[in-house]
Design a protein around this motif. Sequence first.
Motif, PDB file in Angstrom:
ATOM      1  N   ILE A 121      83.485  69.150  59.414  1.00 45.45           N
ATOM      2  CA  ILE A 121      83.534  70.082  60.536  1.00 45.45           C
ATOM      3  C   ILE A 121      82.474  71.160  60.441  1.00 45.45           C
ATOM      4  CG2 ILE A 121      86.009  69.675  60.824  1.00 45.45           C
ATOM      5  CD1 ILE A 121      86.506  72.431  59.598  1.00 45.45           C
ATOM      6  N   GLN A 157      78.800  72.408  66.396  1.00 46.17           N
ATOM      7  CA  GLN A 157      80.133  71.853  66.152  1.00 46.17           C
ATOM      8  C   GLN A 157      81.025  72.210  67.334  1.00 46.17           C
ATOM      9  OE1 GLN A 157      81.355  69.950  63.689  1.00 46.17           O
ATOM     10  NE2 GLN A 157      79.448  69.897  62.528  1.00 46.17           N
ATOM     11  N   ASN A 159      85.229  71.712  68.302  1.00 43.57           N
ATOM     12  CA  ASN A 159      86.565  71.220  67.957  1.00 43.57           C
ATOM     13  C   ASN A 159      87.570  71.737  68.981  1.00 43.57           C
ATOM     14  OD1 ASN A 159      86.138  69.958  65.149  1.00 43.57           O
ATOM     15  ND2 ASN A 159      85.231  71.977  64.910  1.00 43.57           N
ATOM     16  N   TYR A 161      91.890  72.059  70.103  1.00 42.81           N
ATOM     17  CA  TYR A 161      93.299  71.923  69.739  1.00 42.81           C
ATOM     18  C   TYR A 161      94.147  72.539  70.845  1.00 42.81           C
ATOM     19  CZ  TYR A 161      93.310  76.875  68.284  1.00 42.81           C
ATOM     20  OH  TYR A 161      93.213  78.245  68.269  1.00 42.81           O
TER      21      TYR A 161
END
Length: 220
Positions: A121, A157, A159, A161
């Motif tokens: 990550i 990067q 990500n 959620y």
Amino acid sequence: MLNLDILSGDIPYLNPEDSVLLAKDIMVDHHVAHLPVVSENKLLGIIDEDSLLDVPSDDTPMNSLQTLFSHASVQGIGHVLDTLHICSEFQLTLVPVLNEESDYLGSITALDLIRHTDKIIGAGDPGAIIVLEMDRVNFAFSEIIKLVETNDAQVTQLNTYSEPGTSSFFITLRINKMEVSDIIATFQRYEYKIKYYFGEEQYENELRSNYNHLMNYLSI
């Protein structure tokens, strides 16, 4: 990165005839709270330290404790991020790894999982971090990338959620520069909600606030 790539070769496994005392000693020596129990190269399960502490006699063999075993495991050809999820879900300090024929190959420790996930990550990469909050239905990967790139920056990067039980969806961006005031302004102009961010802008704002407090104090 596959599980096979990060097998921990120095963690012993237990045989069915091994005693509770031996299991405790191995756990202490290798700083783990779980050990696989293996018979004829097949995983019988995982015994944990808390269960061992409840066993009356240290001479008790593993084969009499099978009702206490956990049966979590992963495939060698699986990805380490899936293994990290198994490790978290079952609160394990190691995860047994099997091949396609269910033969025991070895284990992956939680510490090794953290180390390799850090690489995947890019947690240690330089740059600012911006976290956006929105409804999942409004998430558009291409638009977010484009808005960052219009400010002469790149997303290194990304990500995502979600928050269980809500429609909240969070996007964490790593940007390849530290000064992000222009990027923040662009997101706000397009009505993106900035949950928080970490970069030079935040640091400079803190310095400015401290400076204003000092000036107010001196003028008293």
